[in-house]
Design an enzyme around this catalytic site. Structure first.
Site, mmCIF file in Angstrom:
data_model
loop_
_atom_site.group_PDB
_atom_site.id
_atom_site.type_symbol
_atom_site.label_atom_id
_atom_site.label_comp_id
_atom_site.label_asym_id
_atom_site.label_seq_id
_atom_site.Cartn_x
_atom_site.Cartn_y
_atom_site.Cartn_z
ATOM 1 N N LYS A 76 -40.936 -10.792 54.823
ATOM 2 C CA LYS A 76 -39.758 -10.358 54.318
ATOM 3 C C LYS A 76 -38.834 -9.603 55.430
ATOM 4 C CE LYS A 76 -38.278 -7.037 50.594
ATOM 5 N NZ LYS A 76 -38.969 -6.352 49.547
ATOM 6 N N SER A 145 -37.295 -7.019 44.999
ATOM 7 C CA SER A 145 -36.499 -7.418 46.045
ATOM 8 C C SER A 145 -37.073 -8.419 47.135
ATOM 9 C CB SER A 145 -36.453 -5.874 47.229
ATOM 10 O OG SER A 145 -37.482 -5.793 47.422
ATOM 11 N N SER A 169 -41.156 -4.724 43.331
ATOM 12 C CA SER A 169 -40.581 -5.906 44.297
ATOM 13 C C SER A 169 -41.834 -6.878 44.643
ATOM 14 C CB SER A 169 -39.896 -5.198 45.467
ATOM 15 O OG SER A 169 -38.819 -4.640 45.118
#
Length: 431
Positions: A76, A145, A169
């Site tokens: 990420k 996210s 997330s």
């Protein structure tokens, strides 16, 4: 699709270790899948194919370093990488190059992994989305996210990716995309070198397609040594607390009926099913978690707000404006709610091994402008307990639905073994 791209972490690592597969061949298969699908799914913000192949050749030329030897990993894009840019999902950091790796990156490299690239995150891991679409249906959000991390694993572009959770997330996008998502006990993995949002909530976690992979990843990333690997589901049926929570009626009817059917399947398979009603104090947790999220984000993004607020999205500016209204006394009161509920939750786990609860309100919503509501994840993140989600069926649009399994604080191996057993005894498994 090249079948190598479908391999799990453990399958790939075992074949590389025995010499029946090379890391180069595996990464070439993943890169071919990305080349085919990236224009549609948009899971990646940075890729360096030449560097990944060079690292793969180096892995193939040496003895296995660790349990992830030769396995490609996506990160990420809030995780600092010294050899790749890290943009935190914001135009403020476009092209930014950190000076050093986050500790979790060095842990992956020490375990033999090959870092394939950086996956799309929402802005500073909050709510403003990036370009990623849900690979199960490109008209729907992948969640957030950790949007790109979930989508890349679901679409067989990489067998393992790292994400983070501050509200929902990891669990929510894993549920939306139909893969296994694991949020460990808070602070079980090292969060240093990741852009902070709300430190008392921020948690590093992973996306995979096989339960067998979770223990391998825990061995590589845990702050504290993992004594024994979970290589099989629990040997005896677990005691499962079916925990609808006070939020139950805010979930859609298909999700509720599917989770109830899942609970009955597990009971029929031999699990002891116990209806769990949370104490009244738990009704305060969502509001308290939201307060902490906003208040700590004000501090975590203070420099960006002061120096380049015009480059923040309207959603994030609104969130920070709300956070500025909260006083230290209000924060302290919210943290006391969490502490009281952590104590009460530990007592509840005296009667059951794990809790079964929704992963999300329902399937992934239509459109890419929003990433969905983390309502069913907020309280467990705030309570610092480990969570796993796995697919249990589909919603009205044919998109995945997930079951969220929650374990006692620090009992991550017990949670993984129980959830693995549960997955094997429901009719829908991970893609």
């Amino acid at each position: 699709m090249n079948q190598l791209a479908k391999l799990s972490v453990t399958e790939a690592a075992a074949r590389i270790a025995e010499g029946s597969l090379t890391s180069v061949a595996l990464i070439e298969a993943c890169l071919a899948r990305i080349a085919e699908r990236e224009p549609l799914v948009g899971a990646w913000t940075f890729l360096d194919a030449d560097k990944a192949l060079a690292e793969a050749r180096a892995r193939d030329a040496e003895a296995p370093r660790g349990p992830l030897h030769g396995v490609p990993v996506g990160l990420k894009d809030i995780i600092d990488t010294a050899s790749m840019p890290t943009g935190y999902g914001s135009p403020i950091y476009q092209g930014f190059q950190p000076r050093r790796n986050a500790p979790c990156v060095d842990q992956l490299l020490a375990a033999g992994a090959v870092i394939l690239g950086k996956t799309v995150t929402t802005e500073f891991a909050t709510y403003h989305p990036g370009k990623t679409a849900n690979p199960c249906n490109l008209a729907h959000t992948p969640g957030g996210s950790s949007s790109g991390s979930a989508a890349a694993v679901a679409d067989c572009q990489v067998p393992l990716s790292l994400g983070t959770q501050t509200a929902g997330s990891i669990i929510r996008p894993a549920s939306f995309c139909g893969v296994i998502g694991y949020k460990p006990t808070h602070d079980a993995f090292d969060y240093a070198g990741l852009h902070p949002l709300a430190p008392s909530l921020d948690t590093l976690g992973v996306f995979v397609r096989s339960f067998a992979d979770l223990s391998v990843v825990r061995q590589a990333l845990s702050v504290r040594p993992v004594a024994t690997a979970v290589t099989l589901p629990c040997a005896t049926p677990p005691r499962i607390g079916f925990c609808r929570t006070s939020l139950w009626m805010q979930g859609d009817t298909v999700m509720r009926s599917r989770l109830e059917a899942t609970a009955q399947q597990l009971a029929q398979a031999g699990a002891e099913l116990v209806e769990i009603t949370l104490p009244p104090s738990f009704t305060e947790l969502v509001e308290a978690q939201t307060l902490i999220f906003c208040a700590e984000a004000v501090r975590g993004l203070d420099r960006e707000w002061r120096e380049q607020a015009e480059l923040l999205s309207p959603e994030l500016r609104d969130l920070l404006a709300v956070g500025r209204k909260y006083t230290p006394d209000m924060e302290a009161a919210a943290q006391r709610v969490a502490q009281r509920c952590r104590t009460e939750l530990a007592t509840l786990f005296g009667d059951v091994d794990v809790l079964l609860t929704p992963s999300s309100i329902g399937e992934a919503p239509l459109g890419l402008a929003r990433t969905g509501d983390p309502l069913f994840n907020r309280i467990w993140t705030f309570l610092h307990v480990p969570c796993v989600t796995f697919p249990i069926g589909a919603g009205p649009n044919g998109l995945p639905l997930g079951a969220q399994v929650v374990g006692p604080h620090g009992a991550d191996d017990k949670l993984i073994a129980a959830a693995w057993w549960m997955q094997q005894h429901v009719s829908h498994k991970a893609i």
